[in-house]
Design an enzyme around this catalytic site. Sequence first.
Site, short mmCIF file in Angstrom:
data_model
loop_
_atom_site.label_atom_id
_atom_site.label_comp_id
_atom_site.label_asym_id
_atom_site.label_seq_id
_atom_site.Cartn_x
_atom_site.Cartn_y
_atom_site.Cartn_z
N CYS A 73 -1.24 3.01 2.43
CA CYS A 73 -1.06 1.96 2.32
C CYS A 73 -2.08 0.91 1.74
O CYS A 73 -2.45 1.04 0.63
CB CYS A 73 -0.56 1.29 3.68
SG CYS A 73 0.30 -0.18 3.65
N ASP B 61 10.99 3.46 -0.56
CA ASP B 61 9.89 2.88 -0.39
C ASP B 61 9.92 1.53 -1.30
O ASP B 61 9.82 1.59 -2.21
CB ASP B 61 8.59 3.42 -0.51
CG ASP B 61 7.20 2.87 -0.26
OD1 ASP B 61 7.39 1.47 -0.03
OD2 ASP B 61 6.22 3.56 -0.31
N HIS C 234 8.50 4.22 3.91
CA HIS C 234 6.90 3.81 3.92
C HIS C 234 6.33 3.56 5.23
O HIS C 234 7.01 3.08 6.31
CB HIS C 234 6.86 2.23 2.91
CG HIS C 234 5.56 1.59 2.90
ND1 HIS C 234 4.83 1.85 1.90
CD2 HIS C 234 4.89 1.21 3.73
CE1 HIS C 234 3.74 1.57 2.07
NE2 HIS C 234 3.35 1.20 3.01
#
Length: 248
Positions: free
Chosen positions: A137, A183, A215
């Site tokens: 991330c 995502d 995600h």
Amino acid sequence: MSPTLASAPGSCCFSGIKHTGTPVGRIEELGGIQTYISDPPASATTQKVILYLSDIWGSLFINNQLVQDYFASCGYLVLGPDYFFGDAVPNHPPGRDMQTWLAHATKPAVDAFPTWLESVKAKYGTEKTKYCAVGYCFGAPFVMDLCSDGSVVAGALVHPTLVNESQFEKLDRPLLLSCAEDDFLFPVASRRRAEDIMVARKCTYYIQVFSGVKHGFAVRGDPGVETERWAKEESARGVVEWFDRFTA
């Protein structure tokens, strides 16, 4: 401005399942940043280092500590800087405005990283040291920079954010992308555009796409759901096998 491929962290980044386990690493200050350090088995002979650039839950969050310990058990010294300086998501009070926090937290993290990296090299670097970097991330752009300036032998992005086309245009090291099918921060069109750039530039790359997960799956997925548990574990295995290839 270069087109965005992976957007800034969104609402999905601020939630997830807390995992259980007993971390075996330690926390030490390194380059002005509290750093989670997980050592390889005593039998490990090759100096291989993974720089673990965490999501917004921070390297000291138990989920991230357990992933770092797994990497260490596979023969790597793992170093995870808390570039949020104790103010990562798990430490936030209820009701905190997350986007305001993120706007203020990003610059200090970016500014502190070069000094931290120099301290890592000064303490652990030898002629035989091989560095790899994995970014989850928020950690993704750090990896892209390291993969463009020769600092690492290979990199990996896991459900990335904050990445643009120009970073793929500068890519100069092997790169793994470990992605969720669903995502919205790194959607299918962006993933395919990243692949197109790497193909055109004849980069060395590998793309994993896991169905049935979203995600954040590789850090905060639900281990009670078989699909999520398998994807999380397989993603971690994939990162290790990718790095093994370039540190042998």
